[in-house]
Motif scaffolding. Structure first.
Motif, PDB file in Angstrom:
ATOM      1  N   LEU A  89       0.818  -1.217   0.000  1.00  0.00           N
ATOM      2  CA  LEU A  89       0.000   0.000   0.000  1.00  0.00           C
ATOM      3  C   LEU A  89       0.852   1.267   0.000  1.00  0.00           C
ATOM      4  CD1 LEU A  89      -2.785  -0.908   2.616  1.00  0.00           C
ATOM      5  CD2 LEU A  89      -2.939  -1.007   0.131  1.00  0.00           C
ATOM      6  N   PHE A  90       2.076   1.178   0.496  1.00  0.00           N
ATOM      7  CA  PHE A  90       2.903   2.372   0.669  1.00  0.00           C
ATOM      8  C   PHE A  90       3.764   2.675  -0.557  1.00  0.00           C
ATOM      9  CE2 PHE A  90       1.982   0.644   4.859  1.00  0.00           C
ATOM     10  CZ  PHE A  90       1.419   1.761   5.469  1.00  0.00           C
ATOM     11  N   ILE A  91       3.582   1.879  -1.618  1.00  0.00           N
ATOM     12  CA  ILE A  91       4.274   2.173  -2.877  1.00  0.00           C
ATOM     13  C   ILE A  91       3.463   3.224  -3.637  1.00  0.00           C
ATOM     14  CG2 ILE A  91       5.015   1.219  -5.097  1.00  0.00           C
ATOM     15  CD1 ILE A  91       5.406  -1.453  -3.675  1.00  0.00           C
ATOM     16  N   LEU A  97      -4.793   6.291  -2.061  1.00  0.00           N
ATOM     17  CA  LEU A  97      -4.475   5.363  -0.978  1.00  0.00           C
ATOM     18  C   LEU A  97      -5.740   4.836  -0.302  1.00  0.00           C
ATOM     19  CD1 LEU A  97      -2.321   4.006   0.754  1.00  0.00           C
ATOM     20  CD2 LEU A  97      -2.301   6.034   2.225  1.00  0.00           C
ATOM     21  N   ALA A  98      -6.777   5.666  -0.205  1.00  0.00           N
ATOM     22  CA  ALA A  98      -8.030   5.237   0.432  1.00  0.00           C
ATOM     23  C   ALA A  98      -8.652   4.062  -0.334  1.00  0.00           C
ATOM     24  CB  ALA A  98      -9.012   6.400   0.497  1.00  0.00           C
ATOM     25  N   LEU A  99      -8.615   4.130  -1.670  1.00  0.00           N
ATOM     26  CA  LEU A  99      -9.161   3.041  -2.477  1.00  0.00           C
ATOM     27  C   LEU A  99      -8.288   1.795  -2.375  1.00  0.00           C
ATOM     28  CD1 LEU A  99     -10.333   4.928  -5.712  1.00  0.00           C
ATOM     29  CD2 LEU A  99     -11.739   4.026  -3.856  1.00  0.00           C
ATOM     30  N   GLN A 100      -6.976   1.990  -2.301  1.00  0.00           N
ATOM     31  CA  GLN A 100      -6.079   0.841  -2.138  1.00  0.00           C
ATOM     32  C   GLN A 100      -6.309   0.156  -0.796  1.00  0.00           C
ATOM     33  OE1 GLN A 100      -1.902   1.160  -3.420  1.00  0.00           O
ATOM     34  NE2 GLN A 100      -2.362   3.268  -4.023  1.00  0.00           N
ATOM     35  N   PHE A 101      -6.459   0.961   0.247  1.00  0.00           N
ATOM     36  CA  PHE A 101      -6.701   0.386   1.581  1.00  0.00           C
ATOM     37  C   PHE A 101      -8.028  -0.369   1.606  1.00  0.00           C
ATOM     38  CE2 PHE A 101      -8.229   0.607   5.985  1.00  0.00           C
ATOM     39  CZ  PHE A 101      -7.154   0.007   6.630  1.00  0.00           C
ATOM     40  N   SER A 102      -9.037   0.194   0.925  1.00  0.00           N
ATOM     41  CA  SER A 102     -10.323  -0.484   0.830  1.00  0.00           C
ATOM     42  C   SER A 102     -10.179  -1.815   0.099  1.00  0.00           C
ATOM     43  CB  SER A 102     -11.326   0.419   0.107  1.00  0.00           C
ATOM     44  OG  SER A 102     -12.551  -0.240  -0.088  1.00  0.00           O
ATOM     45  N   GLY A 103      -9.361  -1.827  -0.970  1.00  0.00           N
ATOM     46  CA  GLY A 103      -9.109  -3.079  -1.690  1.00  0.00           C
ATOM     47  C   GLY A 103      -8.379  -4.095  -0.846  1.00  0.00           C
ATOM     48  N   GLN A 333      -4.113  -2.435  -5.104  1.00  0.00           N
ATOM     49  CA  GLN A 333      -5.240  -3.274  -4.676  1.00  0.00           C
ATOM     50  C   GLN A 333      -6.531  -2.452  -4.716  1.00  0.00           C
ATOM     51  OE1 GLN A 333      -3.988  -5.681  -1.020  1.00  0.00           O
ATOM     52  NE2 GLN A 333      -2.204  -4.380  -1.358  1.00  0.00           N
ATOM     53  N   GLY A 334      -7.546  -3.022  -5.331  1.00  0.00           N
ATOM     54  CA  GLY A 334      -8.801  -2.311  -5.479  1.00  0.00           C
ATOM     55  C   GLY A 334      -8.957  -1.643  -6.832  1.00  0.00           C
ATOM     56  N   TRP A 335      -7.919  -1.688  -7.677  1.00  0.00           N
ATOM     57  CA  TRP A 335      -7.983  -1.023  -8.985  1.00  0.00           C
ATOM     58  C   TRP A 335      -9.072  -1.642  -9.854  1.00  0.00           C
ATOM     59  CZ3 TRP A 335      -7.776  -2.040 -14.150  1.00  0.00           C
ATOM     60  CH2 TRP A 335      -7.585  -0.953 -15.007  1.00  0.00           C
TER      61      TRP A 335
END
Length: 454
Positions: A89-91, A97-103, A333-335
């Protein structure tokens, strides 16, 4: 309101018994489709139950006198995989980032959270046997219902679920899709034929691993295999046939030769009879189109739609084009979910129907390689675990066919169940070995399976 009452009811049970609540949650995941949401909570029923049980589990471990120790290899493995996904997630990426964290959260609760809860809520052999009986009883009922919907060409349960959940899309649209000999595709109690097919596939492979000979076991196998066929997925059916082949291969050579010779003679007779009847010939052609999936002409001749080898090649190329300048770590993640919500199906990737494509696009080549390492490390650890405890299970029957189905059509919400069943088997082995009343060193694998699932 009905689903809110159901959610509250499971929570009440959880305060009395976390194990009972875990059983109910697993049953709900098989019987209630994932689009059902809890009113007033921006989560699906499945996600809300998982997070609630996890909270109660953590509370119990913090304030309880007796700490639960995971006596299998599963927990460290899964936590390593979760931590790796968290680090990704930190890349820096274009996806917020919110959508990645949700994914990341969705991947965690969909595939991994419930197996972890099972790890710590199941504490003895009796609970393992009860949970296995509940799971297989549930899938048997759902399987019989699935066959019933195929016969009547209607799925009243899913129609009611769609209305109760205010689902705008037709949840039974696949019932009318003709594929070869199939006059429709069943989905039983879940949202899509592929989702149901993968759930059945996991149970089917696990049952073949058990090698039980009781009549109820054989009846359950027959119901599950019929559901594999009627769900209309060639990938799932091929996985089931592969599991049968690996299971048959375990038979001693003399018996195997006799069975193979008898089966070959019977197959020749059946094929000759079937070819003389147009309706029966269509069933034979459907099975052939599954076995020879790379031959698109066989599928086209009988009107079997779905993914072809050429389409999969185009999608592989499309996946690399999507990741573009970040092939190692992917788009985030979540894309995929974000793309489908905002733009619909991708023109090339469609529904990203392969674990290779979904992992490659979201977490890149590095993530896909790490996922392969996680999966086959799990397989290797399971093999060593069985050898160490002197139990003769050929777990290839369980791991390899399911892996093939993942590559061909993705997990479709079934990976959690795959993990849960292998955890239950390993826990049962540990509990039986530590029992004072069982001399486990002399216990045979088929005796364990008879107690576990039959």
């Amino acid at each position: 309101m009905l689903f809110l009452i159901l959610f509250a009811g499971v929570l009440c049970v959880a305060f009395y018994s976390l194990f009972a609540a875990t059983c109910l949650t697993l049953v709900i995941r098989i019987l209630i489709p994932s689009f059902v949401r809890v009113p007033g909570i921006s989560l699906s029923l499945n996600a809300a139950l998982c997070f609630s049980l996890l909270s109660l589990l953590l509370l119990r471990e913090l304030i309880g006198r007796k700490k639960t120790k995971d006596k299998t290899f599963f927990y460290p493995l899964v936590m390593g995989w979760v931590f790796f996904l968290l680090c990704l997630l930190f890349i820096p990426r274009d996806l917020p980032l919110a959508l990645q964290f949700s994914g990341w959260m969705k991947n965690t609760y969909t595939d991994l959270l419930l197996p972890v809860i099972v790890c710590f809520s199941v504490r003895n052999a009796w609970q393992v046997k009860r949970l296995c009986a509940i799971l297989f009883g549930t899938v048997f009922i759902a399987g019989v219902y699935g066959i019933f919907t195929y016969v009547i060409k209607l799925n009243p349960y899913m129609i009611v679920m769609g209305l109760l959940a205010n689902e705008p899309v037709s949840v039974t649209g696949m019932m009318s899709e003709v594929r070869g000999a199939l006059e429709g595709r069943i989905q039983s109690t879940l949202s899509h034929p592929l989702v149901w097919g993968q759930i059945v596939n996991v149970f089917f492979c696990f049952l073949l691993l058990m090698r039980c000979k009781r009549k109820l076991y054989l009846l359950l196998l027959a119901v599950l295999f019929l559901n594999l066929f009627l769900c209309g997925s060639r990938s799932v059916l091929l996985s089931g046939l592969m599991a049968i082949g690996l299971s048959v291969w375990q038979i001693p050579f003399k018996k195997l030769f006799a069975y193979a010779l008898s089966g070959l003679v019977g197959l020749v007779v059946i094929l000759n009879v079937a070819r003389q009847n147009d309706e029966l010939a269509l069933y034979v052609d459907t099975v052939e189109a599954t076995l020879f999936f790379w031959n698109q002409e066989k599928s086209d001749d009988i009107g079997v739609k779905g993914s072809s080898v050429s389409l999969r090649k185009d999608q592989l190329s499309g996946a690399f084009q999507l990741v573009g300048d970040c092939p190692l770590t992917g788009l985030g993640q979540g894309w995929i979910h974000n793309y489908q919500v905002t733009k619909g199906l991708h023109p090339v990737m469609l529904g990203f129907e392969s674990v290779a494509y979904s992992k490659l696009v979201e977490i890149g080549m590095l993530g896909f390689v790490m996922w392969l390492a996680f999966y086959f490390r799990l397989y290797h650890k399971t093999v060593l675990f069985m050898k160490r405890h002197k139990v003769k299970y050929d777990v290839k029957i369980y791991f390899f066919p399911y892996f093939v189905s993942l590559l061909m059509t993705d997990s479709f919400e079934s990976f959690y169940l795959f993990l849960v069943l292998i955890i239950l088997l390993c826990k049962y082995v540990v509990f039986e070995e530590s029992s004072d009343t069982v001399s486990y060193t002399h216990l045979r694998a088929h005796e364990t399976s008879a107690h576990l699932v039959c």
